[in-house]
Design a protein around this motif. Structure first.
Motif, PDB file in Angstrom:
ATOM      1  N   ALA A   1      -9.501  -4.383  -5.604  1.00 23.09           N
ATOM      2  CA  ALA A   1      -8.785  -4.171  -4.340  1.00 23.09           C
ATOM      3  C   ALA A   1      -8.838  -2.702  -3.944  1.00 23.09           C
ATOM      4  O   ALA A   1      -9.115  -1.839  -4.769  1.00 23.09           O
ATOM      5  CB  ALA A   1      -7.329  -4.617  -4.479  1.00 23.09           C
ATOM      6  N   ASN A   2      -8.532  -2.443  -2.690  1.00 19.77           N
ATOM      7  CA  ASN A   2      -8.432  -1.080  -2.177  1.00 19.77           C
ATOM      8  C   ASN A   2      -7.054  -0.546  -2.555  1.00 19.77           C
ATOM      9  O   ASN A   2      -6.039  -1.042  -2.070  1.00 19.77           O
ATOM     10  CB  ASN A   2      -8.629  -1.074  -0.670  1.00 19.77           C
ATOM     11  N   TYR A   3      -7.012   0.472  -3.411  1.00 20.54           N
ATOM     12  CA  TYR A   3      -5.725   0.985  -3.897  1.00 20.54           C
ATOM     13  C   TYR A   3      -4.906   1.690  -2.826  1.00 20.54           C
ATOM     14  O   TYR A   3      -3.720   1.922  -3.008  1.00 20.54           O
ATOM     15  CB  TYR A   3      -5.895   1.878  -5.122  1.00 20.54           C
ATOM     16  N   ASN A   4      -5.487   2.006  -1.689  1.00 18.08           N
ATOM     17  CA  ASN A   4      -4.724   2.641  -0.616  1.00 18.08           C
ATOM     18  C   ASN A   4      -4.010   1.646   0.294  1.00 18.08           C
ATOM     19  O   ASN A   4      -3.109   2.020   1.034  1.00 18.08           O
ATOM     20  CB  ASN A   4      -5.621   3.546   0.233  1.00 18.08           C
ATOM     21  N   ILE A   5      -4.392   0.382   0.239  1.00 17.96           N
ATOM     22  CA  ILE A   5      -3.766  -0.611   1.127  1.00 17.96           C
ATOM     23  C   ILE A   5      -2.251  -0.673   0.943  1.00 17.96           C
ATOM     24  O   ILE A   5      -1.516  -0.594   1.921  1.00 17.96           O
ATOM     25  CB  ILE A   5      -4.423  -2.004   0.966  1.00 17.96           C
ATOM     26  N   PRO A   6      -1.713  -0.809  -0.285  1.00 15.99           N
ATOM     27  CA  PRO A   6      -0.255  -0.923  -0.414  1.00 15.99           C
ATOM     28  C   PRO A   6       0.513   0.349  -0.061  1.00 15.99           C
ATOM     29  O   PRO A   6       1.716   0.301   0.144  1.00 15.99           O
ATOM     30  CB  PRO A   6      -0.046  -1.263  -1.883  1.00 15.99           C
ATOM     31  N   THR A   7      -0.165   1.479   0.011  1.00 18.06           N
ATOM     32  CA  THR A   7       0.534   2.729   0.302  1.00 18.06           C
ATOM     33  C   THR A   7       0.168   3.295   1.671  1.00 18.06           C
ATOM     34  O   THR A   7       0.543   4.415   1.993  1.00 18.06           O
ATOM     35  CB  THR A   7       0.218   3.785  -0.783  1.00 18.06           C
ATOM     36  N   SER A   8      -0.563   2.508   2.467  1.00 14.92           N
ATOM     37  CA  SER A   8      -0.938   2.978   3.805  1.00 14.92           C
ATOM     38  C   SER A   8       0.299   3.052   4.699  1.00 14.92           C
ATOM     39  O   SER A   8       1.374   2.579   4.341  1.00 14.92           O
ATOM     40  CB  SER A   8      -2.005   2.062   4.409  1.00 14.92           C
ATOM     41  N   ASN A   9       0.151   3.625   5.870  1.00 18.86           N
ATOM     42  CA  ASN A   9       1.279   3.840   6.786  1.00 18.86           C
ATOM     43  C   ASN A   9       1.573   2.565   7.580  1.00 18.86           C
ATOM     44  O   ASN A   9       0.772   2.152   8.413  1.00 18.86           O
ATOM     45  CB  ASN A   9       0.955   5.006   7.724  1.00 18.86           C
TER      46      ASN A   9
END
Length: 148
Positions: free
Chosen positions: A100-108
């Motif tokens: 998975a893209n690790y930035n998805i859950p912490t995106s704005n």
């Protein structure tokens, strides 16, 4: 199953041959005593996974690894400034992992209203960048790659 090398970030010093067990992130989350963004985010990710993607490994019981040292450095700079990068060996069964893209859950996004859709994107999309791999197995440390 084949032995594959990945990179793992951990906050403690480990020696070559140390075994890293899956599930540490879930252990840490269970120690939280008050509600916060991280706990809510992980609760929704786990709820969506269990209900809509039950074949995927739980983030609470997985080991998080990255494909390259360069990717581990990027992750460290964005998400975990206190971590150390380790090269690790893992017996990989491709049918039990999740990428998975690790930035998805912490995106704005609006956490309360947007998190269910974000969780579906995390579990359902094939990542093309910022890729983390969730593995429900342990890893053996080969070496410490970066000491800060």
């Amino acid at each position: 199953m084949s032995k594959t090398t990945f990179f793992h970030i951990a906050p403690m010093l480990l020696g070559a041959g140390s075994v890293i067990l899956p599930g540490n992130w879930g252990r840490v989350l269970k120690l939280y005593t008050n509600a916060n963004d991280v706990f809510y985010r992980e609760h929704i990710l786990e709820t969506i996974r269990a209900n809509e993607y039950p074949d995927k490994p739980s983030r609470l019981n997985a080991l998080f690894v990255l494909d390259s040292f360069e990717e581990a450095q990027r992750y460290l700079n964005i998400n975990n400034r206190t971590g150390l990068i380790y090269e690790v060996a893992v017996d990989v069964n491709v049918s039990t992992i999740h990428r998975a893209n690790y930035n998805i859950p912490t995106s704005n996004f609006n956490l309360l209203e947007g998190m269910p859709d974000v969780a579906r994107k995390y579990w359902g999309e094939i990542p093309t960048e910022n890729i983390e791999t969730l593995i429900p197995d342990s890893a053996v440390v080969i070496k410490l790659c970066q000491h800060v």
